[in-house]
Design an enzyme around this catalytic site. Structure first.
Site, PDB file in Angstrom:
ATOM      1  N   HIS A 277       0.959   1.446   4.665  1.00  0.00           N
ATOM      2  CA  HIS A 277       0.030   2.078   5.607  1.00  0.00           C
ATOM      3  C   HIS A 277      -1.355   2.302   5.006  1.00  0.00           C
ATOM      4  O   HIS A 277      -2.292   2.656   5.727  1.00  0.00           O
ATOM      5  CB  HIS A 277       0.617   3.395   6.151  1.00  0.00           C
ATOM      6  CG  HIS A 277       0.491   4.565   5.235  1.00  0.00           C
ATOM      7  ND1 HIS A 277       1.534   5.043   4.482  1.00  0.00           N
ATOM      8  CD2 HIS A 277      -0.554   5.379   4.954  1.00  0.00           C
ATOM      9  CE1 HIS A 277       1.144   6.096   3.789  1.00  0.00           C
ATOM     10  NE2 HIS A 277      -0.126   6.319   4.054  1.00  0.00           N
TER      11      HIS A 277
ATOM     12  N   SER B  73      -1.039   9.061  -0.661  1.00  0.00           N
ATOM     13  CA  SER B  73      -0.331   7.878  -0.165  1.00  0.00           C
ATOM     14  C   SER B  73      -0.345   6.730  -1.166  1.00  0.00           C
ATOM     15  O   SER B  73      -1.365   6.444  -1.793  1.00  0.00           O
ATOM     16  CB  SER B  73      -0.985   7.391   1.130  1.00  0.00           C
ATOM     17  OG  SER B  73      -0.642   8.204   2.205  1.00  0.00           O
TER      18      SER B  73
ATOM     19  N   ASP C 167       7.562   0.981   4.431  1.00  0.00           N
ATOM     20  CA  ASP C 167       6.182   1.350   4.095  1.00  0.00           C
ATOM     21  C   ASP C 167       5.907   1.035   2.625  1.00  0.00           C
ATOM     22  O   ASP C 167       5.788   1.928   1.786  1.00  0.00           O
ATOM     23  CB  ASP C 167       5.966   2.835   4.397  1.00  0.00           C
ATOM     24  CG  ASP C 167       4.510   3.254   4.274  1.00  0.00           C
ATOM     25  OD1 ASP C 167       3.641   2.362   4.202  1.00  0.00           O
ATOM     26  OD2 ASP C 167       4.246   4.474   4.250  1.00  0.00           O
TER      27      ASP C 167
END
EC number: 3.4.21.-
Length: 328
Positions: free
Chosen positions: A68, A220, A114
Site C-alpha cells: 500500500h 507502513s 500487503d
C-alpha cells in the site's frame, strides 16, 4: 576499529552471512529514539526525496515493504531508498539508491497480501550501519517469541500534527495470538461463524495497548523484527490497524506466509532483466528533459517543486490510515 568491527569485517571477507547480526546492540526503551547501528536493515522510502514509508533491506539489492506504500502508476525512478541513517533528512550519513523495479504481490488488494519488493539500481555495500535482516526459512518451523520489535519514523502520537518523526523510533511489542486478535477486531464473529474473518492467516498482530506501544501512520512498510536463535528475523511488515496504541493491536503482513513468493522474487531479481538496462537510459533522459515534462496521463506533473506529488502521496496515505483497516 573495536573487536566487534573487526569480527564484522572478517565475516564479510569470508563471505559468511551477516544478516540479522548488527554490530551494535545497545538498547533504548521502546517508544523512544533508536540507537545508531541497532537496526541496520531499516530503510526509509522516498518519493522525489520526500519520506513516505519504511522498509527493510533483505538482500544486496532488495527492499521489503508494504504494497500500500506503492502506487503502480507512479514513475519507478522517482522512488529512492535511503540506508544507513536513523534520521530522516540527514544527508551526511545516509546512502541513497534509486528503485529500478517494483514487484507487488499479485494478490494484493486492500489489506490482503500487503507486501512488495523493490529492486535497487545497484548492489548495496554492507557496512556496520547497513546490513540485511534475515528472513524466515520455508523448510524450518519458526517459533516466534512472545515479544518482538517494531521500528519506524511514524507518528509517536496519533494526535500529532507531524506526519512522521525525524528520529528512528523503536518499541518492543508483545505478539498477540491470531484468534485473540480476531475477537478484538471482529467481536461478532463468534456469533456468526460464516462471517469472513478480519485477521486471516497472512496477518500477525502485535502491540501493547496498556503502555501505548504500537506502530502508527508513517511506519507502513517497516519491519517487525524478532530475535530468534541469536539473529534478528523479520516476521512482519507494518500494514494497518485502528487508533494507534489505544484499544487494538497493530496488524502486520505475515512474512512467513509469503516467504515462498518473497524467495522466488529475490531469486528472479538476482538475474539481469530489462529494468537493469532501461534504468540508466531513463536517468539520462530525465537529465536532458525539463522538470515540467509529463510522462503519461497518470503522471504527477512537477512544476519546479514536488508539492503536488507530495500532496497526492500524503493524501492517499491519510485516506488509507483512516480506512477501517489502518494503512499507516
Amino acid at each position: 576499529m573495536g573487536p566487534a568491527g573487526c569480527a564484522f569485517t572478517l565475516l564479510l571477507l569470508l563471505g559468511i552471512s551477516v544478516c540479522g547480526q548488527p554490530v551494535y546492540s545497545s538498547r533504548v526503551v521502546g517508544g523512544q529514539d533508536a540507537a545508531a547501528g541497532r537496526w541496520p536493515w531499516q530503510v526509509s522510502l522516498h518519493f522525489d526525496h520526500n519520506f513516505i514509508c519504511g522498509g527493510s533491506l533483505v538482500s544486496e539489492r532488495l527492499i521489503l515493504t508494504a504494497a500500500h506504500c506503492i502506487q503502480p502508476t507512479w514513475t519507478t525512478f522517482s522512488y529512492t531508498v535511503w540506508l544507513g541513517s536513523i534520521t530522516v533528512g540527514d544527508s551526511r550519513k545516509r546512502v541513497k539508491y534509486y528503485v529500478s523495479k517494483i514487484v507487488i504481490h499479485p494478490k494484493y488488494q486492500d489489506t490482503t497480501a500487503d507486501v512488495a519488493l523493490l529492486k535497487l539500481s545497484s548492489q548495496v555495500t554492507f557496512t556496520s550501519a547497513i546490513l540485511p535482516i534475515c528472513l524466515p526459512s520455508v523448510t524450518k518451523q519458526l517459533a516466534i517469541p512472545p515479544f518482538c520489535w517494531v521500528t519506524g519514523w511514524g507518528k509517536v502520537k496519533e494526535s500529532s500534527d507531524r506526519d512522521y518523526h525525524s528520529a528512528l523510533q523503536e518499541a518492543e511489542v508483545p505478539i498477540i495470538d491470531r484468534q485473540a486478535c480476531e475477537q478484538l477486531y471482529n467481536p461478532i464473529g463468534i456469533f456468526l461463524p460464516a462471517l469472513e474473518p478480519v485477521i486471516k492467516e497472512d496477518k500477525i498482530c502485535a502491540g501493547d495497548t496498556q503502555n501505548m506501544k504500537d506502530s502508527c501512520k508513517g511506519d507502513s512498510g517497516g519491519p517487525l523484527s524478532c530475535h530468534i536463535d541469536g539473529v534478528w528475523i523479520q516476521t512482519g511488515v507494518v500494514s494497518w490497524g485502528l487508533e494507534c496504541g489505544k484499544s487494538l493491536p497493530g496488524v502486520y503482513t505475515n512474512v512467513i506466509y509469503y516467504q515462498k513468493w518473497i524467495n522466488a522474487t529475490i531469486s528472479r531479481a538476482n538475474n539481469l532483466d530489462f529494468s537493469d538496462f532501461l534504468f540508466p537510459i531513463v536517468l539520462l533522459s530525465l537529465a536532458l528533459l525539463r522538470p515540467s515534462c509529463a510522462f503519461g496521463p497518470n503522471t504527477i506533473h512537477r512544476v519546479g517543486t514536488v508539492a503536488e506529488a507530495v500532496a497526492c502521496i500524503q493524501g492517499w496515505e491519510e485516506n488509507a490510515w483512516r480506512f477501517s483497516p489502518r494503512g499507516r
